[in-house]
Design an enzyme around this catalytic site. Sequence first.
Site, PDB file in Angstrom:
ATOM      1  N   GLU A   8      -4.909  -3.765  -1.685  1.00 26.90           N
ATOM      2  CA  GLU A   8      -6.355  -3.506  -1.603  1.00 26.90           C
ATOM      3  C   GLU A   8      -6.638  -2.110  -1.055  1.00 26.90           C
ATOM      4  OE1 GLU A   8      -4.460  -5.909  -0.331  1.00 26.90           O
ATOM      5  OE2 GLU A   8      -5.711  -7.247   0.840  1.00 26.90           O
ATOM      6  N   ARG A   9      -5.639  -1.522  -0.349  1.00 24.70           N
ATOM      7  CA  ARG A   9      -5.906  -0.249   0.329  1.00 24.70           C
ATOM      8  C   ARG A   9      -6.034   0.922  -0.644  1.00 24.70           C
ATOM      9  NH1 ARG A   9      -6.261  -3.496   3.628  1.00 24.70           N
ATOM     10  NH2 ARG A   9      -4.589  -4.509   4.745  1.00 24.70           N
TER      11      ARG A   9
ATOM     12  N   GLU B 150       9.275  -4.110  13.121  1.00 25.03           N
ATOM     13  CA  GLU B 150       8.974  -2.944  12.289  1.00 25.03           C
ATOM     14  C   GLU B 150       7.660  -2.322  12.786  1.00 25.03           C
ATOM     15  OE1 GLU B 150       7.643  -3.638   8.193  1.00 25.03           O
ATOM     16  OE2 GLU B 150       8.955  -2.018   7.554  1.00 25.03           O
TER      17      GLU B 150
ATOM     18  N   CYS C  45       9.396   2.023   3.457  1.00 27.99           N
ATOM     19  CA  CYS C  45      10.304   0.925   3.794  1.00 27.99           C
ATOM     20  C   CYS C  45      11.718   1.446   4.004  1.00 27.99           C
ATOM     21  CB  CYS C  45      10.296  -0.126   2.704  1.00 27.99           C
ATOM     22  SG  CYS C  45      10.952   0.491   1.177  1.00 27.99           S
TER      23      CYS C  45
ATOM     24  N   LYS D 184      -1.068  -7.179  -9.080  1.00 26.74           N
ATOM     25  CA  LYS D 184      -2.025  -7.333  -7.980  1.00 26.74           C
ATOM     26  C   LYS D 184      -1.630  -6.284  -6.946  1.00 26.74           C
ATOM     27  CE  LYS D 184      -2.956  -8.482  -4.333  1.00 26.74           C
ATOM     28  NZ  LYS D 184      -3.432  -7.484  -3.317  1.00 26.74           N
TER      29      LYS D 184
ATOM     30  N   SER E 141       5.339  -6.938   3.527  1.00 27.90           N
ATOM     31  CA  SER E 141       5.932  -7.273   4.827  1.00 27.90           C
ATOM     32  C   SER E 141       6.710  -8.591   4.724  1.00 27.90           C
ATOM     33  CB  SER E 141       4.834  -7.350   5.885  1.00 27.90           C
ATOM     34  OG  SER E 141       3.789  -8.159   5.423  1.00 27.90           O
TER      35      SER E 141
ATOM     36  N   PHE F  90       0.813  -1.217   0.000  1.00 25.10           N
ATOM     37  CA  PHE F  90       0.000   0.000   0.000  1.00 25.10           C
ATOM     38  C   PHE F  90       0.843   1.263   0.000  1.00 25.10           C
ATOM     39  CE2 PHE F  90       0.977   0.003   4.522  1.00 25.10           C
ATOM     40  CZ  PHE F  90       1.087   1.358   4.795  1.00 25.10           C
TER      41      PHE F  90
END
Length: 500
Positions: A178-179, A385, A283, A175, A228, A151
């Site tokens: 979804e956010r 994290e 990240c 893909k 993640s 996201f």
Amino acid sequence: MVLREVGHFIGGEQVAGRSGRHSDIFQPMTGEVVGRLALASTAEVRGAIENAARAQPAWAATNPQRRARVMMRFLDLVAREIDSLADLLAREHGKTIPDAKGDIQRGVEVVEFACGIPHLLKGEFTEGAGPGIDIYSMRQPLGVVAGITPFNFPAMIPMWKFAPAIACGNAFILKPSERDPGVPMRLAELMIEAGLPAGILNVVNGDKEAVDALLDDDLIQAVGFVGSSDIAQYVYARATASGKRAQCFGGAKNHMIIMPDADMDQAVDALMGAGYGSAGERCMAVSVAVPVGENTADALMSKLVPRVESLKIGPSTDPSADYGPLVTRAALERVRNYVDIGVREGAKLVVDGRGFKMQGYENGFYLGGCLFDHVAPEMRIYKEEIFGPVLSVVRAKDYAEALRLPSAHEYGNGVAIFTRDGDAARDFAAKVNVGMVGINVPIPVPLAYYTFGGWKRSGFGDLNQHGPDSVRFYTKTKTVTARWPSGVKEGAQFSMPIMH
Ligand code: NAD
């Protein structure tokens, strides 16, 4: 409010979802649901892949210059739409509009790199490797490949994946998260407007079902993942188990070492931007500051605390905000919970942003900047994290300890050292066990023509993203050893052929 319906982008057009499963799309700055996202079934994913497989051979046969020209036109279209793309991105993700433009720009730079594909795809040639024998190699596309993206960079990371893959002659199934699916969907439309044939870039929206469908499908030749670490490892294991190529990038815990001779104002500026920009949801965010020596630590804290206290948090559409809301209520609660854990573990919370409320946006997912001092390596807030606007200060007694901390950490994405001493910087860059190093640069994201990738649990697989590695990842090498009839004079040879 009328909810926006988001389906998939398959065969060059938007198609509605048919699975009957949906997830909500939020606007983090207000906390409202603004749309409904269709979640693809295995059958819908399979349909997209078959469609891509039919389109791919003709695209692979299109000469590389023509493929590059599609990328060039795409650059113009993104430039034309930068304001509306950034607005959409900020509203779905929560980052500010200037930061959203940075997200788009860092993706665009990889598209620019991909415009050089005719040159990048050139093979090797050895004339006269033996009598009358030439050897040459060529790079050929893999076929249909997939990208699964997070996201936090909904423009940059999809472009990092699809631009080199498509320029190399592959068809691509994206893909996205979804956010925030809005920008990836729009980028796919712009690629078609730029001249990409239908079926070469497809977006299937979905969750684990769609991801697993991609990982298990025989027609998918390679999978690029960013997200993640646990999911990265899962995707790597499942994709490679069925013989696919995979490069899977995971989470991070990026340290910034502040040596006693560092320019403290410069270091504090760097920490503010890299620690709190984008609400810490990068990240390559710096989440651990390591001042070397007690005097350095005290000097750092005296400058840092007032800056963290005066951070300007605002809605994503406020251009003067330092950062906006977190992406979801779940993310907000997760980060807040980590701050509670840090307090319980005995770290000293010197700035507490947990009580922050954004006036007029009371349901938005906001968190004030948090700053911990005296964090110890055995604490969970150091090991895990957090992915939020929370900076931990770990005081190192000397350079050796400062070098050991990021080197021993399970993540190894980025690291920075702030110093005026070239010898210390050089030693650090050579010895630290981390994939990307900044010297007086806090977020050392390499430019598009270098490669990007972390070490240890920040990256699974052997090739990095973008740069020359991306061309290696998205192509297979074929090597041809050729001898023409006039060179064959000796008749059959029964011992192992060697070059004379
Ligand atoms: P995430 O792992 O939750 O999701 C990433 C992708 O995996 C999404 O497309 C999601 O739909 C899919 N996914 C989620 N759960 C899944 C499951 N159980 N099975 C299969 N697929 C699943 O990550 P996120 O929250 O979207 O992104 C944030 C994370 O990404 C952070 O850890 C951050 O450090 C990392 N990240 C890493 C890099 C890098 O280059 N190393 C870059 C950006 C973000």
